[in-house]
Each structure stands twice: as C-alpha cells, then as structure tokens.
Write a protein that holds these residues in place. Structure first.
Motif, PDB file in Angstrom:
ATOM      1  N   MET A 256      -3.684  23.307 -20.502  1.00 24.72           N
ATOM      2  CA  MET A 256      -2.590  22.718 -19.729  1.00 24.72           C
ATOM      3  C   MET A 256      -1.243  23.203 -20.270  1.00 24.72           C
ATOM      4  N   PHE A 257      -1.146  23.277 -21.590  1.00 30.38           N
ATOM      5  CA  PHE A 257       0.102  23.686 -22.242  1.00 30.38           C
ATOM      6  C   PHE A 257      -0.057  25.062 -22.890  1.00 30.38           C
ATOM      7  N   THR A 258       1.006  25.855 -22.870  1.00 36.27           N
ATOM      8  CA  THR A 258       0.980  27.151 -23.567  1.00 36.27           C
ATOM      9  C   THR A 258       0.955  26.869 -25.072  1.00 36.27           C
ATOM     10  N   ALA A 259       0.651  27.890 -25.852  1.00 37.50           N
ATOM     11  CA  ALA A 259       0.613  27.698 -27.307  1.00 37.50           C
ATOM     12  C   ALA A 259       1.985  27.241 -27.815  1.00 37.50           C
ATOM     13  N   GLU A 260       3.038  27.804 -27.247  1.00 45.26           N
ATOM     14  CA  GLU A 260       4.400  27.438 -27.673  1.00 45.26           C
ATOM     15  C   GLU A 260       4.678  25.968 -27.348  1.00 45.26           C
ATOM     16  N   GLU A 261       4.250  25.537 -26.155  1.00 43.32           N
ATOM     17  CA  GLU A 261       4.449  24.133 -25.770  1.00 43.32           C
ATOM     18  C   GLU A 261       3.637  23.210 -26.671  1.00 43.32           C
ATOM     19  N   ARG A 262       2.420  23.635 -26.995  1.00 44.44           N
ATOM     20  CA  ARG A 262       1.568  22.793 -27.856  1.00 44.44           C
ATOM     21  C   ARG A 262       2.180  22.674 -29.255  1.00 44.44           C
ATOM     22  N   MET A 263       2.760  23.786 -29.725  1.00 45.61           N
ATOM     23  CA  MET A 263       3.392  23.756 -31.055  1.00 45.61           C
ATOM     24  C   MET A 263       4.638  22.866 -31.034  1.00 45.61           C
ATOM     25  N   ASP A 264       5.365  22.925 -29.932  1.00 47.86           N
ATOM     26  CA  ASP A 264       6.574  22.101 -29.782  1.00 47.86           C
ATOM     27  C   ASP A 264       6.187  20.616 -29.774  1.00 47.86           C
ATOM     28  N   ILE A 265       5.099  20.293 -29.091  1.00 47.19           N
ATOM     29  CA  ILE A 265       4.629  18.902 -29.052  1.00 47.19           C
ATOM     30  C   ILE A 265       4.201  18.457 -30.454  1.00 47.19           C
ATOM     31  N   ILE A 266       3.488  19.322 -31.172  1.00 45.16           N
ATOM     32  CA  ILE A 266       3.031  18.967 -32.529  1.00 45.16           C
ATOM     33  C   ILE A 266       4.238  18.661 -33.423  1.00 45.16           C
ATOM     34  N   LYS A 267       5.286  19.476 -33.248  1.00 41.12           N
ATOM     35  CA  LYS A 267       6.512  19.288 -34.053  1.00 41.12           C
ATOM     36  C   LYS A 267       7.052  17.859 -33.886  1.00 41.12           C
TER      37      LYS A 267
END
Ligand code: PNS
Length: 159
Positions: free
Chosen positions: A46-57
């Motif tokens: 659902m989310f790109t790797a960049e979006e997933r990393m941003d969410i984790i942050k």
C-alpha cells in the motif's frame, strides 16, 4: 560481529503499535536497533518504501539508538554488507512459527553466521498485523488502538 546491534527486518506496510512494542523490547536488550524495510518492486504494498520509512519515523523519532533503513534483495546480503548477523522478529502466535522457522533455516543456509531471536509482544498487541490494519482502514473501522495518529492519517489518505 557487533553483538550490540540487532536488525529488525520487515515489510511494515504499515508499521503498527505492535511493531513499536517489539522495538522497545529489543531496545532493552540491544544498544542499537536497525529497522530494515524491505523494498521489493515486485511485491505490491500500500505504501512505498519511503512512505513506510516516514511512518516508522513517526513512532520512533524520540527513541535513541534506532536507525531506519531499507534493503532490496536478500536479507542475508544486506546483513553481510552491514557486517551484521543478527535479526529480531516478533512471535505473536503459533501461526507465526512455521514461516519464521522456515525463514531462519533458509537464511542460515545462505549465511552460516546468521542468527535470529524472537520476541513476544504484549498480549494486547499479539493480534495486530499490518494486513488487519489495512482491512479495518478500508472499512473505516476504529484504528485507535492499532496505529498512531500519523499512520491513521496516511491510511485514510490512501483509501
Ligand atoms: O513483515 P514481513 O513481510 O513478514 O517480513 C518478511 C521479510 C521482509 C523479513 C522477508 O520476506 C525477507 O527477508 N525478505 C527478503 C528476501 C529474502 O531474503 N528471502 C529469503 C529468506 S525467506
């Protein structure tokens, strides 16, 4: 090998409070936790790797000793490249066991130094999975006890 660093690999599509619970538990044992997001162009997320990393942050920004990274290809190649050999994964219930066991033995076959430890989340998080979160979001269900506010916002933006 650096015994103070553990890698926590996963798809994290998206990261949940269950994942955060595991990171906090790992931080009690290790000085540094590397959250490694699988960037797989062939796997639909659902989310790109960049979006997933941003969410984790948004979950771990205030915690010291955490790195958010991404990797492509084999996990063992990523570990070798970083000169690390230890991963941490969550063991929520018996149904996780078969997959994790197979994954560990495969990784060990590919990299003899490979080691994995399994942490058990709090009971209240043991049913949470990223797939369940996405399904609840799709039907506009209550996500309050599953993800943080930022993730909720990002999920609703996608749907
Ligand atoms: O959160 P997930 O989807 O259960 O995480 C699985 C992950 C990313 C840890 C696993 O699929 C993985 O390591 N993928 C990279 C490819 C690889 O190394 N495959 C061989 C070992 S099974």
């Amino acid at each position: 090998m650096n015994k103070k660093i553990v890698v926590y690999p996963g798809s994290f599509d998206p990261f949940t409070i269950g994942h955060k619970d595991l990171v906090l538990r790992a931080k009690k044992i290790f000085k540094h936790v590397v959250i490694a997001v699988l960037k797989n162009p062939k796997k639909h997320t659902m989310f790109t790797a960049e979006e997933r990393m941003d969410i984790i942050k948004s979950y771990v920004d205030d915690i010291e000793g955490i790195t958010i990274d991404s990797f492509e290809g084999l996990l063992v190649d990523y570990l070798k490249q970083k000169e690390l050999n230890l991963i941490m994964r969550g063991m929520r219930m018996l149904s996780d066991f078969e997959y994790e066991f197979q994954m560990s033995l495969t990784n060990r076959k590919l990299y003899s130094d490979f080691e994995a430890i399994y942490l058990v989340p709090s009971i209240e998080y043991s049913f949470i999975s990223s797939s369940i979160v996405k399904e609840i979001a799709q039907f506009k269900g209550d996500l309050d006890l599953l993800v943080n506010e930022y993730t909720k916002k990002k999920l609703y933006e996608k749907i």
